[in-house]
Design an enzyme around this catalytic site. Structure first.
Site, PDB file in Angstrom:
ATOM      1  N   SER A 119       0.838  -1.212   0.000  1.00 25.92           N
ATOM      2  CA  SER A 119       0.000   0.000   0.000  1.00 25.92           C
ATOM      3  C   SER A 119       0.867   1.254   0.000  1.00 25.92           C
ATOM      4  O   SER A 119       1.992   1.251   0.532  1.00 25.92           O
ATOM      5  CB  SER A 119      -0.885   0.003   1.248  1.00 25.92           C
ATOM      6  OG  SER A 119      -1.505   1.269   1.392  1.00 25.92           O
ATOM      7  N   TYR A 144      -1.122  -0.116   9.912  1.00 26.78           N
ATOM      8  CA  TYR A 144      -1.417  -0.738   8.615  1.00 26.78           C
ATOM      9  C   TYR A 144      -0.231  -0.555   7.644  1.00 26.78           C
ATOM     10  O   TYR A 144       0.270  -1.525   7.065  1.00 26.78           O
ATOM     11  CB  TYR A 144      -2.712  -0.131   8.065  1.00 26.78           C
ATOM     12  CG  TYR A 144      -2.999  -0.407   6.622  1.00 26.78           C
ATOM     13  CD1 TYR A 144      -3.137  -1.707   6.151  1.00 26.78           C
ATOM     14  CD2 TYR A 144      -3.154   0.640   5.710  1.00 26.78           C
ATOM     15  CE1 TYR A 144      -3.415  -1.956   4.809  1.00 26.78           C
ATOM     16  CE2 TYR A 144      -3.436   0.399   4.377  1.00 26.78           C
ATOM     17  CZ  TYR A 144      -3.559  -0.897   3.941  1.00 26.78           C
ATOM     18  OH  TYR A 144      -3.835  -1.137   2.618  1.00 26.78           O
ATOM     19  N   LYS A 148       2.531  -3.272   5.962  1.00 26.76           N
ATOM     20  CA  LYS A 148       2.826  -3.413   4.537  1.00 26.76           C
ATOM     21  C   LYS A 148       4.334  -3.289   4.287  1.00 26.76           C
ATOM     22  O   LYS A 148       4.888  -3.975   3.421  1.00 26.76           O
ATOM     23  CB  LYS A 148       2.042  -2.374   3.731  1.00 26.76           C
ATOM     24  CG  LYS A 148       0.541  -2.611   3.730  1.00 26.76           C
ATOM     25  CD  LYS A 148       0.194  -3.968   3.137  1.00 26.76           C
ATOM     26  CE  LYS A 148      -1.294  -4.227   3.060  1.00 26.76           C
ATOM     27  NZ  LYS A 148      -1.605  -5.570   2.509  1.00 26.76           N
ATOM     28  N   SER A 173      -5.188   4.561  -4.639  1.00 32.94           N
ATOM     29  CA  SER A 173      -6.615   4.562  -4.297  1.00 32.94           C
ATOM     30  C   SER A 173      -7.373   3.945  -5.461  1.00 32.94           C
ATOM     31  O   SER A 173      -7.611   4.614  -6.471  1.00 32.94           O
ATOM     32  CB  SER A 173      -7.104   5.997  -4.078  1.00 32.94           C
ATOM     33  OG  SER A 173      -6.255   6.684  -3.175  1.00 32.94           O
ATOM     34  N   SER A 174      -7.745   2.677  -5.316  1.00 24.17           N
ATOM     35  CA  SER A 174      -8.404   1.983  -6.422  1.00 24.17           C
ATOM     36  C   SER A 174      -9.902   1.913  -6.162  1.00 24.17           C
ATOM     37  O   SER A 174     -10.378   1.111  -5.357  1.00 24.17           O
ATOM     38  CB  SER A 174      -7.796   0.589  -6.614  1.00 24.17           C
ATOM     39  OG  SER A 174      -8.136   0.078  -7.877  1.00 24.17           O
TER      40      SER A 174
END
Ligand code: 15L
Length: 273
Positions: A119, A144, A148, A173-174
């Site tokens: 990320s 988080y 990653k 940002s998907s």
């Protein structure tokens, strides 16, 4: 969804973890076009298998179950684990233990390549005013992002010691469209996500490579030049949404850390709550 590839199938069985998640649901129907069997997995219910699918309900922290999950798998698209800022315990289970379990199982099963959903929050504390490349050292913006960054190190170690190849995709940002000004820089369309995953799976040699998961956005703070060997060519751009986004969000508070740092609002989230 992209057109079915004209080239012959390159994989017998691909494993998609995190199939119940947002991007897992996007990739599930798309990956099927590239393999004979798509094994889909999540700890949540993901329904009955479709044609050419196998469904396995597995929690990533369950090491024995993950060993069974990797049996007969040629390649993994690892979207599983926690995908937002959360307290440490769920992150420890899904993203730390889960990552080790996945790579140990891949080593034992002889799996050759993994696409790891890292990320942008692994580098969320770089400023929006600087441009970084995939060679940027992690600056996680919370538990988080930290998990990653750990995951990328796991991938590096399993390449150096065991020859398992990974493309770590620092996904921006998907979503169907960018939701705010920040996402004009970080947006990754679903079609470009598919292009990126398939470039990562089919590129001849990747070792352990890191790449930012973004579309061809005019304004961005990431430069993927060191990852050109992956052969990813984004075809979409956030630019077509710019007017609408700026109309919705006409001003930005430039003293707000969410506007200063690349991680946006994640840099302000309280992971301990
Ligand atoms: C992420 O890593 C999240 O999974 C996603 O929900 C988005 O918030 C994204 O980052 C982002 O940075 O916009």
């Amino acid at each position: 969804m992209l057109k079915k590839p004209a080239t012959p199938l390159q994989f017998n069985r691909i494993l998609l973890t995190g199939a119940a998640g947002n991007l897992g649901q996007v990739l599930r129907p798309r990956l099927k076009a590239y393999c004979n069997v798509l094994r889909v997995s999540d700890q949540a219910d993901i329904g009955a298998p479709g044609a050419g699918e196998e469904v396995m309900r597995v929690a990533l922290e369950d090491a024995d179950a993950v060993i069974a999950l990797l049996q007969g798998v040629d390649a993994v698209v690892h979207m599983g684990g926690v995908s937002t800022e959360q307290p440490w315990e769920p992150i420890l289970a899904g993203n730390i233990r889960g990552m080790i379990n996945l790579y140990e199982a891949a080593r034992k099963a002889g799996t050759k390549r993994i696409i790891f959903a890292s990320s942008n929050h692994a580098t969320g504390f770089y400023k929006q005013s600087e441009t970084i490349t995939p060679n940027a050292q992690p600056k996680p913006d919370g538990f988080y992002g930290l998990s990653k960054a750990f995951g990328e190190n796991v991938a590096q170690m399993y390449w150096d010691r065991w020859g398992i190849e990974t493309v770590s995709v620092r996904i921006g940002s998907s979503f169907p469209e960018p939701k705010d000004r920040r996402m004009l820089a970080t947006w990754l369309s679903y079609d470009d996500l598919e292009r990126l995953v398939m470039a990562g799976l089919t590129s001849p040699i990747v070792g352990h490579s890191v790449i930012y998961g973004m579309s061809d956005n005019q304004h961005t703070w990431w430069d993927n030049t060191p990852a050109k060997h992956i052969g990813y060519r984004p075809q979409d751009s956030s630019d077509v949404f710019r007017d609408a986004v700026e109309a919705r969000q006409p001003t930005i508070d430039i003293t707000d850390p969410a506007a200063i740092y690349q991680g946006g609002a994640f840099v302000k989230m309280a992971p301990h709550d």
